[in-house]
Design an enzyme around this catalytic site. Sequence first.
Site, PDB file in Angstrom:
ATOM      1  CB  VAL A 114     -12.794  -3.916   4.905  1.00  0.00           C
ATOM      2  CG1 VAL A 114     -12.179  -4.898   3.911  1.00  0.00           C
ATOM      3  CG2 VAL A 114     -13.810  -4.546   5.897  1.00  0.00           C
ATOM      4  CB  THR A 145      11.150   7.583  16.604  1.00  0.00           C
ATOM      5  OG1 THR A 145      10.720   8.090  17.833  1.00  0.00           O
ATOM      6  CG2 THR A 145      10.934   5.944  16.484  1.00  0.00           C
ATOM      7  CE  LYS A 205      -9.981  -3.089  12.358  1.00  0.00           C
ATOM      8  NZ  LYS A 205     -10.918  -3.124  11.223  1.00  0.00           N
ATOM      9  N   GLY A 254      -2.393   1.169  11.581  1.00  0.00           N
ATOM     10  CA  GLY A 254      -3.744   0.586  11.905  1.00  0.00           C
ATOM     11  C   GLY A 254      -3.464  -0.462  13.281  1.00  0.00           C
ATOM     12  CE  LYS A 255       2.012   1.273  15.356  1.00  0.00           C
ATOM     13  NZ  LYS A 255       1.763   2.117  14.222  1.00  0.00           N
ATOM     14  NE  ARG A 315       3.513  15.912  12.193  1.00  0.00           N
ATOM     15  CZ  ARG A 315       4.531  15.690  12.497  1.00  0.00           C
ATOM     16  NH1 ARG A 315       5.570  16.370  11.920  1.00  0.00           N
ATOM     17  NH2 ARG A 315       4.583  14.545  12.938  1.00  0.00           N
ATOM     18  N   GLY A 339       4.524   3.670  10.239  1.00  0.00           N
ATOM     19  CA  GLY A 339       3.801   4.194  11.225  1.00  0.00           C
ATOM     20  C   GLY A 339       2.334   4.164  10.856  1.00  0.00           C
ATOM     21  CG  ASP A 340       0.493   7.122  11.759  1.00  0.00           C
ATOM     22  OD1 ASP A 340       0.040   6.843  12.996  1.00  0.00           O
ATOM     23  OD2 ASP A 340       0.882   8.111  11.095  1.00  0.00           O
ATOM     24  N   GLY A 346       0.017   7.777  18.100  1.00  0.00           N
ATOM     25  CA  GLY A 346      -1.360   7.832  18.182  1.00  0.00           C
ATOM     26  C   GLY A 346      -2.034   6.417  17.610  1.00  0.00           C
ATOM     27  CG  HIS A 347      -1.275   2.874  19.002  1.00  0.00           C
ATOM     28  ND1 HIS A 347      -0.547   1.957  19.535  1.00  0.00           N
ATOM     29  CD2 HIS A 347      -0.506   3.606  17.939  1.00  0.00           C
ATOM     30  CE1 HIS A 347       0.638   2.265  19.114  1.00  0.00           C
ATOM     31  NE2 HIS A 347       0.768   3.065  18.176  1.00  0.00           N
ATOM     32  CD  GLN A 399       6.574   5.426  17.591  1.00  0.00           C
ATOM     33  OE1 GLN A 399       7.372   4.738  18.469  1.00  0.00           O
ATOM     34  NE2 GLN A 399       5.731   6.184  18.209  1.00  0.00           N
TER      35      GLN A 399
HETATM   36  P1  GDP Z   1      -1.697   3.303  14.409  1.00  0.00           P
HETATM   37  O1  GDP Z   1      -0.860   4.353  14.813  1.00  0.00           O
HETATM   38  O2  GDP Z   1      -0.737   2.260  13.636  1.00  0.00           O
HETATM   39  O3  GDP Z   1      -2.363   2.794  15.451  1.00  0.00           O
HETATM   40  O4  GDP Z   1      -2.543   4.029  13.360  1.00  0.00           O
HETATM   41  P2  GDP Z   1      -3.367   5.248  13.428  1.00  0.00           P
HETATM   42  O5  GDP Z   1      -4.685   4.978  14.530  1.00  0.00           O
HETATM   43  O6  GDP Z   1      -2.341   6.502  13.667  1.00  0.00           O
HETATM   44  O7  GDP Z   1      -4.256   5.310  12.052  1.00  0.00           O
HETATM   45  C1  GDP Z   1      -5.013   4.534  11.436  1.00  0.00           C
HETATM   46  C2  GDP Z   1      -5.974   5.173  10.982  1.00  0.00           C
HETATM   47  O8  GDP Z   1      -6.825   4.464  10.080  1.00  0.00           O
HETATM   48  C3  GDP Z   1      -6.925   5.450  12.289  1.00  0.00           C
HETATM   49  O9  GDP Z   1      -7.611   6.735  11.763  1.00  0.00           O
HETATM   50  C4  GDP Z   1      -7.877   4.135  12.104  1.00  0.00           C
HETATM   51  O10 GDP Z   1      -9.162   4.443  12.598  1.00  0.00           O
HETATM   52  C5  GDP Z   1      -7.799   4.109  10.669  1.00  0.00           C
HETATM   53  N1  GDP Z   1      -8.068   2.509  10.170  1.00  0.00           N
HETATM   54  C6  GDP Z   1      -7.630   1.391  10.532  1.00  0.00           C
HETATM   55  N2  GDP Z   1      -7.748   0.241  10.021  1.00  0.00           N
HETATM   56  C7  GDP Z   1      -8.712   0.663   8.973  1.00  0.00           C
HETATM   57  C8  GDP Z   1      -9.034   0.328   7.743  1.00  0.00           C
HETATM   58  O11 GDP Z   1      -8.768  -0.940   7.364  1.00  0.00           O
HETATM   59  N3  GDP Z   1      -9.867   1.029   6.905  1.00  0.00           N
HETATM   60  C9  GDP Z   1     -10.143   2.486   7.020  1.00  0.00           C
HETATM   61  N4  GDP Z   1     -10.535   3.397   6.247  1.00  0.00           N
HETATM   62  N5  GDP Z   1      -9.520   2.934   8.000  1.00  0.00           N
HETATM   63  C10 GDP Z   1      -8.650   2.138   9.046  1.00  0.00           C
HETATM   64  P1  IMO Z   2       2.085   5.462  15.671  1.00  0.00           P
HETATM   65  O1  IMO Z   2       2.323   4.539  16.985  1.00  0.00           O
HETATM   66  C1  IMO Z   2       3.659   7.850  12.412  1.00  0.00           C
HETATM   67  C2  IMO Z   2       7.398  10.145  13.000  1.00  0.00           C
HETATM   68  C3  IMO Z   2       7.292  11.622  13.325  1.00  0.00           C
HETATM   69  C4  IMO Z   2       8.979  12.018  12.815  1.00  0.00           C
HETATM   70  C5  IMO Z   2       9.663  11.082  13.309  1.00  0.00           C
HETATM   71  C6  IMO Z   2      10.278  11.524  14.656  1.00  0.00           C
HETATM   72  O2  IMO Z   2       1.054   6.206  15.677  1.00  0.00           O
HETATM   73  O3  IMO Z   2       2.344   4.519  14.393  1.00  0.00           O
HETATM   74  P2  IMO Z   2       9.363  11.747  17.205  1.00  0.00           P
HETATM   75  O4  IMO Z   2       8.456  12.503  17.828  1.00  0.00           O
HETATM   76  O5  IMO Z   2       9.274  10.084  17.428  1.00  0.00           O
HETATM   77  O6  IMO Z   2      10.909  12.396  17.399  1.00  0.00           O
HETATM   78  O7  IMO Z   2       9.274  11.943  15.458  1.00  0.00           O
HETATM   79  O8  IMO Z   2       8.732   9.919  13.556  1.00  0.00           O
HETATM   80  N1  IMO Z   2       6.416   9.414  14.346  1.00  0.00           N
HETATM   81  C7  IMO Z   2       5.302   8.803  13.825  1.00  0.00           C
HETATM   82  N2  IMO Z   2       4.903   8.955  12.423  1.00  0.00           N
HETATM   83  N3  IMO Z   2       3.251   7.230  13.379  1.00  0.00           N
HETATM   84  C8  IMO Z   2       3.963   7.263  14.696  1.00  0.00           C
HETATM   85  O9  IMO Z   2       3.493   6.615  15.522  1.00  0.00           O
HETATM   86  C9  IMO Z   2       4.998   8.120  14.871  1.00  0.00           C
HETATM   87  N4  IMO Z   2       5.669   8.442  15.877  1.00  0.00           N
HETATM   88  C10 IMO Z   2       6.701   9.299  15.375  1.00  0.00           C
HETATM   89  O10 IMO Z   2       6.520  12.203  12.504  1.00  0.00           O
HETATM   90  O11 IMO Z   2       8.783  11.791  11.349  1.00  0.00           O
HETATM   91 MG    MG Z   3      -0.775   6.283  14.875  1.00  0.00          MG
END
Ligand code: GDP
Ligand code: IMO
Ligand code: MG
Length: 427
Positions: A411, A237, A18, A15-16, A301, A12-13, A40-41, A222
């Site tokens: 970047v 998840t 963006k 950068g989906k 976190r 997860g996280d 959290g996107h 995720q």
């Molecule tokens: P998602 O859940 O996949 O949409 O990703 P999140 O938004 O939870 O986490 C990605 C984080 O990295 C966010 O704070 C974005 O603003 C940031 N981000 C995305 N792409 C880049 C990148 O290329 N460089 C940097 N420094 N930050 C980025």
């Molecule tokens: P995005 O879409 C990162 C993780 C939680 C935990 C596990 C189970 O922003 O990438 P849940 O609440 O789904 O029962 O938690 O999955 N988790 C994520 N980690 N990015 C996420 O979503 C997540 N959604 C759930 O931290 O380990």
């Molecule tokens: Mg996220």
Amino acid sequence: MKIDVLLGLQWGDEGKGKIVDVLTPKYNVIARFQGGPNAGHSLEFNGIKHVLHTIPSGIFHSETLNIVGNGVVIDPVIFKKEIDALEKMGVDARKNLHISKKAHLILPTHRLLDAASEAAKGLAKIGSTLKGIGPTYMDKTGRNGIRVGDISRPDFMEKYRFLVEKHLEMLRHFDFKFDLNEVEPAFLEGIEHLKTFVHIDSEHVVNKAIKEGNSVLAEGAQGSLLDIDFGSYPFVTSSNTISAGACTGLGVAPNKIGEVLGIFKAYCTRVGSGPFPTELDNEVGEKIRQIGREFGATTGRPRRCGWLDLPALRYSIMINGVTQLIMTKADVLSGFEQIHVCTHYKIDGQLTKDFPFDIDPSIVTPVYESLAGWNEDLTGIRNFKELPATLKNYITYIENALEVPITIVSVGPDREQTIEKAVVLIS
Ligand code: GDP
Ligand code: IMO
Ligand code: MG
């Protein structure tokens, strides 16, 4: 036409949010297919950062239809907060956001059950986001759930009370204190708010869109290593985060899936509990966390950080049928003299490139190769040619190892900080 899927290949996280925002001008429809407010996107433009939890990341493009699919679980309280935040930014989501009647609702008692279950697990907790995701999907598969389409029925409150009673009975088995009266009014207010949106049979809308020649992008939440079937179970998840989830979460047939865009960070992160073979539980990991601002967009976190894991990525690519790769956060690795990449796992003295049943550190030892890093600040670069040679080498190395081309290199968090290395194919 076919439907493309963009999904995370790690935990997860990646950068989906963006990248979906960046790609939205190429699509007529953006549709979320699973997960809920555990996601959290984040996306950034004009110096402002937005975080979406339930709403697809195409919402800032008013000409694009955004759909919350049947595979998504919706918390009406969080949904209302997201809409309120968008309204403050002058975005009227009622115009271009439609919600599947078949999407399930997260009740306040689902959240309580999530919290009670995690508290009871103690050290063995999943590290859930406490948004009620697990209990809601349990009620869905247990055939007890309440769906968006139910809220306009005359017996909605009856159904709601019946399920709440069941949950209260379950909560009695936990040593867990709560006050339902504190959380229920916001839920009921959220239900009234949700009623004011367009509820659709999204499977019909999506299939009609494809048939009529419109382009559709399914947005995953995720990551593949959190998938209920293929992730690091039980630390996962409760939904199918993989490309197959787009079929069930939107009602599209497998032969309607076109491009599968797999997104990964130039390193690796994980939030919550569970094994993480390449984790850097040291000052290097801390450095990545600080530079990459690796703190959860939903829970705040600190995210655990580590080196890129090729066996894990190879596995995700296989399960998802990834056709193009997107690499984010390359800028975060600037200033590391050497960058390590896990090429194999060692299990019982044997080297393997395959992702095994159990990736617990007691079983799996990552084997690394070291590549030269780069010092340049990448955040102002917009052209692939201008990237440092050592980063280009890192990219080629990954492409060769994974046998899939990287089409986008990100970047920085802003929309503009995106480099199209090759033409992004869309169906
Ligand atoms: P998602 O859940 O996949 O949409 O990703 P999140 O938004 O939870 O986490 C990605 C984080 O990295 C966010 O704070 C974005 O603003 C940031 N981000 C995305 N792409 C880049 C990148 O290329 N460089 C940097 N420094 N930050 C980025
Ligand atoms: P995005 O879409 C990162 C993780 C939680 C935990 C596990 C189970 O922003 O990438 P849940 O609440 O789904 O029962 O938690 O999955 N988790 C994520 N980690 N990015 C996420 O979503 C997540 N959604 C759930 O931290 O380990
Ligand atoms: Mg996220």
